[in-house]
Design an enzyme around this catalytic site. Structure first.
Site, short mmCIF file in Angstrom:
data_model
loop_
_atom_site.label_atom_id
_atom_site.label_comp_id
_atom_site.label_asym_id
_atom_site.label_seq_id
_atom_site.Cartn_x
_atom_site.Cartn_y
_atom_site.Cartn_z
CE LYS A 1 -44.36 17.35 73.66
NZ LYS A 1 -43.04 17.19 72.96
CB ILE B 1 -44.34 11.51 67.42
CG1 ILE B 1 -44.63 10.88 68.77
CG2 ILE B 1 -45.54 12.29 66.90
CD1 ILE B 1 -43.47 10.20 69.41
CB SER C 1 -49.88 11.89 54.99
OG SER C 1 -48.53 12.08 54.63
NE ARG C 2 -47.12 18.55 55.12
CZ ARG C 2 -46.08 19.28 55.45
NH1 ARG C 2 -46.15 20.58 55.40
NH2 ARG C 2 -44.95 18.72 55.83
CG ASP D 1 -40.95 19.54 70.91
OD1 ASP D 1 -42.15 19.61 70.62
OD2 ASP D 1 -40.29 18.49 70.78
#
Ligand code: NAP
Length: 318
Positions: A90, A14, A36-37, A168
């Site tokens: 969300k 997203i 960010s990993r 979701d």
């Protein structure tokens, strides 16, 4: 216009499909950093954790979270404690109480917390709300059916506790419903179909109830092949309203009532514009009703076992 520096946390689907283009398109915010990993993106400073971002970049006043709900709370709390405004994808968290805690902290700190519901920004939603505002609602029917193998391949978190499973996407329908109905609504019964190798449901059927004898049905299905169905029908004392394509197409008594827009078109630019308004107004927007309905479905839900689910990325099909 002076642009405000913002950081995005979690560069997954997203963030890349919607948040980055919405920010890049112009408007109030300028992407100043990522957390960010998996390494971030070219040309933008990346940090490995929100804590690292906070201590290195006091100049970044806004943080937008696009991580899975199970890992939001601690990092969002840290951002608020450090004086940053926070925007949440969300669902805003993995539990109702943790988001209430964030809202209380934001208020205490004089900061903005925006628990976003992108589907509420769909093209037909404002018109639906306006039309329903003086109607007595008799019945609601929601069909939210799509193919999880197409929309969520490789996303292990949605099958883990707190990941919501079919809720979701289903919570998007509930976010629209709670926005457009003129009165309250609650879950009275729920059936949750949980694959034997997963912790969250792959399908769910809910019954809804509300004031004046209003009754509703919600059918959520994550194994529907072909074109998705994202439809809400509301029958009132004075006609019937339909929202299709995730809230983007509004029909009243069979006649088109507004713009026909593609799904998700314009939703994210509107979310960021709303975030700017909230910051300027010194206020927050945290409506937990969609998450409460999902939490109640989990409280009331009868569990039935469904066939195991095998992710297409795991099985090598994608
Ligand atoms: P995703 O593709 O799995 O991306 C989530 C990203 O969060 C990961 O790529 C990762 O980014 C980061 N992350 C940090 N900790 C993680 C952990 N423990 N497990 C997995 N990822 C972790 O998910 P998404 O589809 O973007 O969804 C993220 C949120 O947006 C969810 O709340 C979802 O409901 C919401 N949303 C999704 C869609 C959609 O169409 N996919 C639409 C609207 C809203 P790094 O590697 O950069 O750290």
């Amino acid at each position: 216009m002076t642009r405000t520096d913002i950081a995005i946390v979690g560069l997954g689907k997203i963030a890349r499909d919607q948040h980055l283009p919405a920010i890049e398109a112009g408007g109030r915010f300028r992407l100043a950093a990522t957390v960010s990993r998996s390494g971030g993106m070219d040309g933008v400073q990346n940090y490995e954790s929100v804590e690292a971002l906070i201590s290195a970049r006091p100049d970044i006043g806004v943080v937008s979270f696009c991580t899975p709900p199970q890992v939001r709370y601690g990092a969002a709390r840290a951002a608020l404690e450090a004086g940053r405004h926070v925007m949440l994808e969300k669902p805003p968290g993995a539990s109702v109480a943790e988001v209430r805690d964030l809202a209380a902290l934001a208020e205490l700190q004089g900061l903005t917390l925006f628990a976003t519901w992108h589907s509420r920004m769909a093209a037909g939603v404002d018109g639906a709300k306006a039309w329903l505002s003086d109607k007595a609602v008799r019945a609601v029917r929601i069909d939210w059916k799509e193919d999880v193998r197409v929309w969520h391949p490789g996303q292990a978190w949605i099958w883990q506790a707190g990941g919501l499973g079919v809720f979701d996407p289903g919570i998007n329908a509930l976010s629209i419903l709670t926005e457009i109905l003129p009165g309250a609504v609650h879950v009275s019964e729920a059936d949750l179909h949980v694959p034997t190798n997963c912790e969250t449901p792959i399908a769910a059927d809910l019954r809804l109830a509300g004031p004046g004898g209003m009754a509703g049905e919600v059918a959520l299905d994550w194994l529907a092949e072909g074109a998705p169905t994202w439809t809400i029908r509301v029958r009132t004392h004075a006609g019937e309203l339909t929202l299709e394509k995730g809230g983007s197409v509004l029909t009243i008594d069979g006649a088109g009532a507004g713009e026909d827009a593609a799904e998700l078109q314009g939703e994210y630019p509107r979310l960021y514009a709303r975030m700017a308004e909230l910051i300027d107004g010194g206020t927050s927007d945290v409506d937990l009703r969609p998450l409460e309905l999902v939490a109640d479905a989990f409280l009331l839900g009868r569990r039935t076992k469904a066939a195991p689910y095998h992710d297409p990325v795991e099985t090598g099909e994608r």
